[in-house]
Design an enzyme around this catalytic site. Structure first.
Site, mmCIF file in Angstrom:
data_model
loop_
_atom_site.group_PDB
_atom_site.id
_atom_site.type_symbol
_atom_site.label_atom_id
_atom_site.label_comp_id
_atom_site.label_asym_id
_atom_site.label_seq_id
_atom_site.Cartn_x
_atom_site.Cartn_y
_atom_site.Cartn_z
ATOM 1 N N LEU A 134 0.822 -1.198 0.000
ATOM 2 C CA LEU A 134 0.000 0.000 0.000
ATOM 3 C C LEU A 134 0.863 1.256 0.000
ATOM 4 O O LEU A 134 1.959 1.260 0.556
ATOM 5 C CB LEU A 134 -0.892 0.034 1.246
ATOM 6 N N CYS A 135 0.347 2.309 -0.627
ATOM 7 C CA CYS A 135 0.951 3.630 -0.523
ATOM 8 C C CYS A 135 2.377 3.628 -1.075
ATOM 9 O O CYS A 135 2.615 3.280 -2.222
ATOM 10 C CB CYS A 135 0.877 4.087 0.937
ATOM 11 N N ILE A 136 3.385 3.970 -0.254
ATOM 12 C CA ILE A 136 4.780 4.003 -0.687
ATOM 13 C C ILE A 136 5.451 2.637 -0.543
ATOM 14 O O ILE A 136 6.550 2.423 -1.076
ATOM 15 C CB ILE A 136 5.579 5.070 0.113
ATOM 16 N N THR A 192 -1.940 -0.608 -4.215
ATOM 17 C CA THR A 192 -2.950 0.449 -4.252
ATOM 18 C C THR A 192 -2.335 1.736 -3.707
ATOM 19 O O THR A 192 -1.468 1.685 -2.826
ATOM 20 C CB THR A 192 -4.197 0.039 -3.440
#
Length: 219
Positions: A134-136, A192
């Site tokens: 997720l994210c970074i 995501t």
């Protein structure tokens, strides 16, 4: 009941796991009928004052101990976890993923990944078990798989600079809106954008919940 490893990197967006992302992940796993196996590296971190956003030079904290706050104390040193104990693996984001699980935050595409994180990711990939980021956190996966010359697809949303860094590390970056996710079926990878794009917690939750559902479906 499937067991899903959740790799944490501290407690707080600026120096650890993004708390909203981690909690949404844990809730989605529980609602999906999975047991979460929380883990983190047993290493020190550079503390950030979350009120001022500045480094707290006089403080020393431990990634595993800080991550235990999110896991309500039920957490393991990642060095003691093996892929054969798990059915899948997921990485919430937060700057801790880019500072503590690897040094992408300071070195970009020239980063290195914590050895035990690399070891567990490689075990999961070799066992053909699903993995989500997720994210970074896809930056962590990008570096590991890029070093292994394994062709793969990931997303961090649409941030051009970060996407370019992932491409330099060997990923095929796929742009993705906050409420959706990208699947690499060949490698059982799901990613995501979460708070790389989200402006509100409900926006992050939409993509994370879909990602967790897809992860569990792949098991």
């Amino acid at each position: 009941m499937p067991k899903v490893g959740v790799v944490l990197s501290g407690c707080g967006v600026y120096d650890g796991s993004e708390i909203h992302e981690a909690v949404i992940t844990l809730l989605a796993l529980d609602r999906g009928g999975a047991d979460a196996v929380c883990m983190a590296p047993n290493i020190d971190l550079t503390v950030v004052n979350h009120l001022s956003g500045e480094e707290a030079a006089d403080e020393t904290r431990n990634v595993l101990i800080e991550s235990a706050r999110i896991a309500r104390g039920d957490i393991r040193d990642i060095a003691d976890v093996r892929a054969d104990e798990l059915d899948a693996l997921i990485f919430p984001g937060g700057f801790g993923a880019a500072k503590n699980l690897c040094d992408f935050a300071s070195k970009g595409s020239d980063c290195t990944v914590h050895s035990e994180v690399s070891r567990l990711v490689r075990e999961i990939i070799a066992a053909k078990k699903p993995l989500a980021a997720l994210c970074i956190a896809p930056a962590v996966i990008s570096k590991i798989l890029g070093d292994d010359k394994l062709a793969h697809k990931l997303t961090i949303g649409n941030d051009e600079g970060t996407a370019d860094a992932l491409e330099q590390m060997g990923s095929e970056h796929v742009e993705c809106p906050v409420g959706n996710f990208v699947v690499d079926p060949a490698n059982k990878l799901i990613s995501t954008p979460a708070y790389m794009l989200a402006g509100r917690i409900r926006e992050a939750a939409e993509g994370i919940e879909k990602t967790v559902a897809e992860l569990l479906e792949m098991i």
